[in-house]
Enzyme design. Structure first.
Site, PDB file in Angstrom:
ATOM      1  N   THR A   1      31.628  31.369   7.255  1.00  0.00           N
ATOM      2  CA  THR A   1      31.856  32.785   7.546  1.00  0.00           C
ATOM      3  C   THR A   1      30.494  33.430   7.706  1.00  0.00           C
ATOM      4  O   THR A   1      29.573  33.165   6.915  1.00  0.00           O
ATOM      5  CB  THR A   1      32.638  33.480   6.407  1.00  0.00           C
ATOM      6  OG1 THR A   1      31.925  33.318   5.168  1.00  0.00           O
ATOM      7  CG2 THR A   1      34.031  32.888   6.273  1.00  0.00           C
TER       8      THR A   1
ATOM      9  N   SER B   1      58.495  52.681  52.515  1.00  0.00           N
ATOM     10  CA  SER B   1      57.183  53.305  52.607  1.00  0.00           C
ATOM     11  C   SER B   1      56.199  52.355  51.944  1.00  0.00           C
ATOM     12  O   SER B   1      56.585  51.551  51.084  1.00  0.00           O
ATOM     13  CB  SER B   1      57.174  54.652  51.881  1.00  0.00           C
ATOM     14  OG  SER B   1      55.854  55.095  51.608  1.00  0.00           O
ATOM     15  N   THR B   2      54.944  52.432  52.350  1.00  0.00           N
ATOM     16  CA  THR B   2      53.932  51.671  51.613  1.00  0.00           C
ATOM     17  C   THR B   2      54.017  51.976  50.129  1.00  0.00           C
ATOM     18  O   THR B   2      53.798  51.097  49.289  1.00  0.00           O
ATOM     19  CB  THR B   2      52.524  52.030  52.126  1.00  0.00           C
ATOM     20  OG1 THR B   2      52.389  51.562  53.468  1.00  0.00           O
ATOM     21  CG2 THR B   2      51.439  51.392  51.265  1.00  0.00           C
ATOM     22  N   ASN B   3      54.377  53.217  49.806  1.00  0.00           N
ATOM     23  CA  ASN B   3      54.301  53.677  48.427  1.00  0.00           C
ATOM     24  C   ASN B   3      55.363  53.079  47.519  1.00  0.00           C
ATOM     25  O   ASN B   3      55.248  53.174  46.290  1.00  0.00           O
ATOM     26  CB  ASN B   3      54.384  55.203  48.384  1.00  0.00           C
ATOM     27  CG  ASN B   3      53.286  55.846  49.202  1.00  0.00           C
ATOM     28  OD1 ASN B   3      52.312  55.187  49.571  1.00  0.00           O
ATOM     29  ND2 ASN B   3      53.432  57.123  49.503  1.00  0.00           N
TER      30      ASN B   3
ATOM     31  N   LYS C   1      18.874  15.880  28.749  1.00  0.00           N
ATOM     32  CA  LYS C   1      19.523  17.067  28.211  1.00  0.00           C
ATOM     33  C   LYS C   1      20.905  17.243  28.845  1.00  0.00           C
ATOM     34  O   LYS C   1      21.065  17.132  30.059  1.00  0.00           O
ATOM     35  CB  LYS C   1      18.680  18.312  28.475  1.00  0.00           C
ATOM     36  CG  LYS C   1      19.146  19.565  27.756  1.00  0.00           C
ATOM     37  CD  LYS C   1      18.111  20.674  27.917  1.00  0.00           C
ATOM     38  CE  LYS C   1      18.438  21.880  27.072  1.00  0.00           C
ATOM     39  NZ  LYS C   1      19.595  22.618  27.576  1.00  0.00           N
TER      40      LYS C   1
ATOM     41  N   SER D   1      19.374  19.597  32.870  1.00  0.00           N
ATOM     42  CA  SER D   1      18.086  20.223  33.122  1.00  0.00           C
ATOM     43  C   SER D   1      17.380  19.532  34.280  1.00  0.00           C
ATOM     44  O   SER D   1      17.500  18.321  34.471  1.00  0.00           O
ATOM     45  CB  SER D   1      17.204  20.156  31.875  1.00  0.00           C
ATOM     46  OG  SER D   1      15.906  20.634  32.141  1.00  0.00           O
ATOM     47  N   SER D   2      16.614  20.327  35.005  1.00  0.00           N
ATOM     48  CA  SER D   2      15.790  19.777  36.085  1.00  0.00           C
ATOM     49  C   SER D   2      14.430  19.339  35.575  1.00  0.00           C
ATOM     50  O   SER D   2      13.647  18.736  36.312  1.00  0.00           O
ATOM     51  CB  SER D   2      15.601  20.840  37.174  1.00  0.00           C
ATOM     52  OG  SER D   2      14.923  21.964  36.647  1.00  0.00           O
TER      53      SER D   2
ATOM     54  N   THR E   1      48.364  50.975  52.582  1.00  0.00           N
ATOM     55  CA  THR E   1      49.028  51.098  53.874  1.00  0.00           C
ATOM     56  C   THR E   1      48.582  49.997  54.836  1.00  0.00           C
ATOM     57  O   THR E   1      49.395  49.440  55.584  1.00  0.00           O
ATOM     58  CB  THR E   1      48.747  52.483  54.493  1.00  0.00           C
ATOM     59  OG1 THR E   1      49.329  53.488  53.661  1.00  0.00           O
ATOM     60  CG2 THR E   1      49.325  52.603  55.895  1.00  0.00           C
TER      61      THR E   1
END
Length: 480
Positions: free
Chosen positions: A200, A153-155, A337, A331-332, A114
């Site tokens: 697999t 209606s909202t509905n 990397k 990477s830090s 609504t």
């Protein structure tokens, strides 16, 4: 549905206007296009911090519905041409992307939508008032409830808006999936001659080409594009005209048919009025189905990304069969990397979509009697899934798949040294002899080719014929 609001306009210098609803008077910002109902909703639902303006498809869908309703009501003699034209013109501005910032209610809200419907009614009414030469809030000339929301209606408005918005979003998702599918198809063609070992259960299986492997990813996407086209057809059935619970109370007997025609014109969608509007007003099955297909897309897309991460693992201590384009430092602390960040972000989108599907399922199940009050969270979940999947597909195509390369020499060496090629010899030396060859190759590190040759099981010419690439990767006549 909230009751009609009345208004008294305060002096301009106060920068507010006073609007009234059934709970009393409230000061609304003078320049706001929304009104008192929207203001209360903003105060009542400080939940996510995200307004419905984040979903422009929803606003455009609401505008299409309000435009269609105005024209249908005009056709039926329920709304005069001057007001109808003003409403239509305001709606077309919304469809062009204007005033979306005025849609300020939270995406997560009580009231079965609504608040969203009234936000639309108020914005459209106040813009229409301006177009007619009146002040915002001067609702005696054009009213959010009596005129913009006439016969509605909202509905019936809200679920119809969700379906129209979903249609628009799904079409864009299908287009993005096609972009990704074509990227995989190009790689499948590029890698058509690259022989590799299939696996697999993460164990060596039999040879295939890298092109075959990439073609499967394209095929999976193509299948899901079709599943989405099937699912989106379900949202073409609407309950507009059913008003409060589907009985059509307060609407003209011909309104449902007329508004459907007008909405189809506005949206370009071949819409269908549900044969049972009471059922359609309470049933969220189409949303559940659509969410399920989105989950299917997410699951398969995530599996593809898992494969890309695994095939590119390394560069020296993993499979290292393909190289993903380097997009950022990984990477830090570890120099040099590089991580598979694009497949990783798509994996996370998939996890979110799977969670969104659970939310949609619970929300649809929780409906009671003639209405489901939880469609706002269904909408939020669906639109997030659609938008994020679309962005993920485009990102994966453009920033990952297009730049993938194959480590051809490494792949060739893996096939040459693999025990799995012995499977191709089963029809000619028998399963028992093939098993013995495989065991010896595994124990000694020798090649299948050399062991078979040394045992005199096949000639060199026969082996070369049976182990040629095309014989290893597609069905062949069982002859030497």
């Amino acid at each position: 549905m909230s009751t009609q609001a009345s208004v008294s306009v305060t002096p301009v210098e106060n920068a507010t206007r006073t609007e009234h609803d059934l709970l009393g008077g409230r000061e609304v910002p003078a320049q706001a296009y929304y009104g008192v109902h929207t203001l209360r909703a903003v105060e009542n639902f400080p939940i996510s911090g995200t307004s419905i303006a984040i979903y422009p498809d929803l606003i455009k869908a609401l505008a299409c519905i309000k435009e269609a309703a105005a024209r249908a009501n005009q056709d039926l003699g329920l709304l005069d041409a001057q007001r109808a034209d003003a409403i239509v013109n305001a709606c077309r501005e919304l469809r062009e992307g204007k005033l979306h910032e005025q849609f300020v209610v939270d995406v997560i809200q009580g009231g079965a939508g609504t608040s969203t419907n009234m936000n639309a009614n108020e914005v459209i009414a106040n813009r229409a008032l301006e177009l007619l030469g009146h002040a915002k809030g001067d609702y005696q000339h054009l009213n959010p409830n009596d005129h913009v929301n006439l016969s509605q209606s909202t509905n019936d408005v809200y679920p119809t808006a969700l379906k129209v918005a979903a249609h628009f979003g799904i079409l864009r998702l299908i287009e993005a999936m096609a972009v990704l599918r074509r990227a995989f198809e190009r790689k499948a063609e590029e890698f058509a001659d690259v022989l590799k070992m299939g696996r697999t259960q993460l164990q060596d299986a039999v040879p295939m080409t890298l092109g075959q492997e990439f073609s499967t990813y394209a095929t999976m996407l193509g299948e899901d594009e079709q599943r989405l086209r099937e699912a989106v057809a379900l949202v073409h059935e609407i309950n507009l005209g059913g008003t409060a619970i589907g009985t059509g109370i307060t609407a003209h007997p011909d309104y449902a048919a007329r508004v459907r025609e007008r909405l189809a014109e506005a949206t370009g969608i071949d819409l269908i009025t549900a044969p049972n509007l009471i059922e359609a007003t309470q049933d969220c099955g189409a949303f559940v189905q659509l969410s399920g297909v989105l989950k299917r897309v997410a699951v398969k897309l995530s599996k593809t990304c898992n494969d890309l991460r695994l095939l590119s693992s390394g560069p020296r201590a993993g499979l290292g069969e393909i190289n993903l384009p380097a997009m950022q430092a990984g990477s830090s602390i570890m120099p040099g990397k590089v991580n598979p960040v694009i497949p990783e972000v798509v994996n996370q989108i998939a996890f979110e979509v799977i969670g969104n599907d659970i939310t949609v399922s619970f929300a649809a199940e929780a409906g009671q009697l003639q209405l489901n009050a939880f469609e706002p969270i269904i909408a939020h979940s669906l639109f997030k899934s659609v938008n994020h999947l679309r962005n993920g597909c485009l990102t994966l195509a453009e920033r990952c798949v297009d730049g993938i390369t194959a480590n051809r020499d490494h792949l060739a060496a893996l096939v040459r040294d693999s025990i799995g090629v012995v499977t191709a010899l089963n029809p000619y030396i028998g399963y028992k002899q093939a098993t013995a060859v495989a065991q010896e190759a595994h124990a000694t590190g020798g090649s299948v080719y050399r062991i078979v040759l040394d045992k005199g099981l096949l000639t060199q010419a026969q082996l070369d014929h049976l182990l040629r690439p095309e014989a290893l990767t597609q069905p062949q006549p069982l002859s030497l």
